[in-house]
Scaffold this motif. Structure first.
Motif, short mmCIF file in Angstrom:
data_model
loop_
_atom_site.label_atom_id
_atom_site.label_comp_id
_atom_site.label_asym_id
_atom_site.label_seq_id
_atom_site.Cartn_x
_atom_site.Cartn_y
_atom_site.Cartn_z
N CYS A 114 49.97 8.42 55.73
CA CYS A 114 50.93 7.59 55.89
C CYS A 114 52.25 8.43 55.58
O CYS A 114 52.48 9.03 54.50
CB CYS A 114 51.10 6.56 54.77
N VAL A 115 53.49 8.21 55.70
CA VAL A 115 54.93 9.07 55.94
C VAL A 115 55.79 7.17 55.83
O VAL A 115 55.57 6.64 56.28
CB VAL A 115 55.92 9.39 56.73
N SER A 116 56.24 7.77 54.66
CA SER A 116 57.31 6.69 53.84
C SER A 116 58.29 6.88 53.24
O SER A 116 58.33 8.06 53.73
CB SER A 116 56.33 5.85 52.91
N MET B 8 48.57 9.71 51.01
CA MET B 8 46.88 9.83 51.61
C MET B 8 46.93 8.59 51.04
O MET B 8 46.43 8.55 49.80
CB MET B 8 46.25 10.59 51.29
N VAL B 9 45.81 7.78 51.82
CA VAL B 9 45.40 6.27 50.98
C VAL B 9 44.45 5.80 51.20
O VAL B 9 44.08 6.32 52.68
CB VAL B 9 46.77 4.91 52.21
N LYS B 10 43.84 5.73 50.71
CA LYS B 10 42.30 5.38 51.07
C LYS B 10 42.00 4.00 51.39
O LYS B 10 42.78 3.00 50.11
CB LYS B 10 41.29 5.99 49.64
N HIS B 11 40.94 3.84 52.03
CA HIS B 11 40.79 2.37 52.72
C HIS B 11 39.47 2.15 51.70
O HIS B 11 37.92 2.67 52.25
CB HIS B 11 41.36 2.16 53.59
N TYR B 12 39.11 0.56 51.24
CA TYR B 12 37.38 0.21 51.31
C TYR B 12 38.45 -1.46 51.27
O TYR B 12 38.89 -1.82 50.86
CB TYR B 12 37.32 0.69 50.49
N THR C 218 45.34 8.19 47.24
CA THR C 218 44.91 9.59 46.33
C THR C 218 45.68 10.78 46.28
O THR C 218 45.59 11.24 45.35
CB THR C 218 43.31 9.42 46.90
N LYS C 219 46.70 11.31 46.92
CA LYS C 219 47.52 12.57 46.87
C LYS C 219 49.01 10.73 47.14
O LYS C 219 49.04 10.81 48.45
CB LYS C 219 46.87 12.79 48.26
N LYS C 220 49.85 12.00 47.04
CA LYS C 220 51.49 12.12 47.16
C LYS C 220 52.25 13.37 46.91
O LYS C 220 51.99 14.17 46.37
CB LYS C 220 52.12 10.70 45.65
#
Length: 178
Positions: A38-40, A57-61, A72-74
Motif C-alpha cells: 500500500c502507498v499512503s 506491507m499489509v497482511k490480510h487474513y 507487517t512492514k513500513k
C-alpha cells in the motif's frame, strides 16, 4: 473486488491512523496468506504539518467472517532509492524495492506492478521531488505526461498489447511478396 478491498483497508486500517490510501496492489509473499503493498500519505500533526508518504506491507487474513489486516512492514518513500521492474521488455509481475535492503516482490499482475510504480512516482514528484530511480519499466506507462496517460491507468498495458495484436493480425492478412 479490488475497490471493496481498498474501501475495507481504508476503513479498518488507514482512516483510524489519519492516513489516505492512494494505491494498493496484491503481492505474492506467502502461500497461505494474502499480502498487499500500500502507498499512503501519513499526516503528521506537527507545527509545520508535514505530509510523509509511506509504503506499507499489509497482511490480510480472516478470523471467522471478519477480515483482518496487519501491518507487517513500513517504509518511508524518502528512504526508497530505486524500483527495479526486472526486464522492461517482458510481461512479468516481478520487481525490487531498494531501501537499505532490497525486497524482491511479485505483484498479482504486470498491470498492478506498473500502477504501483506510477503512484510512487507521482507521489514522489508531489511531496519529495527527489531523484528516485525507476528502472526496467517502459517509461511510456510510468510518466504522467505521456500520451498514454489517462485516469484509468490500469488499462494502459492492456491497450498496448491490443495495439500490437491488431498490428499482427493486419500483417498476417497481407499477402507475402513472391
Amino acid at each position: 473486488m479490488s475497490s471493496l478491498v481498498k474501501e475495507d483497508l481504508e476503513k479498518k486500517l488507514f482512516k483510524p491512523l489519519s492516513q489516505n490510501l492512494y494505491e494498493f496492489i496484491e503481492i505474492e509473499f506467502s502461500v497461505q496468506d494474502r499480502y498487499y503493498l500500500c502507498v499512503s500519505v501519513f499526516f503528521c500533526l506537527t507545527v509545520t504539518k508535514n505530509e510523509e508518504v509511506k509504503i506499507i506491507m499489509v497482511k490480510h487474513y480472516r478470523i471467522g467472517l471478519d477480515e483482518k489486516y496487519e501491518v507487517t512492514k513500513k517504509w518511508s518513500l524518502n528512504d526508497l532509492q530505486m524500483i527495479d521492474g526486472k526486464e522492461a521488455d517482458t510481461d512479468n509481475p516481478f520487481f525490487d524495492l531498494h531501501f537499505k535492503k532490497v525486497y524482491s516482490l511479485e505483484a498479482y499482475s504486470c498491470a498492478s506492478k506498473y500502477a504501483f510504480a506510477r503512484t510512487v512516482n507521482k507521489l514522489n514528484h508531489a511531496y519529495l521531488k527527489k531523484d528516485l530511480q525507476i528502472v526496467n519499466f517502459d517509461s511510456t506507462y510510468i510518466n504522467d505526461d505521456s500520451i498514454w496517460s489517462s485516469n484509468n491507468k490500469d488499462c494502459l498495458v492492456l491497450m498496448r498489447i491490443c495495439f500490437y495484436a491488431f498490428n499482427l493480425v493486419c500483417l498476417s492478412l497481407c499477402p507475402l511478396p513472391l
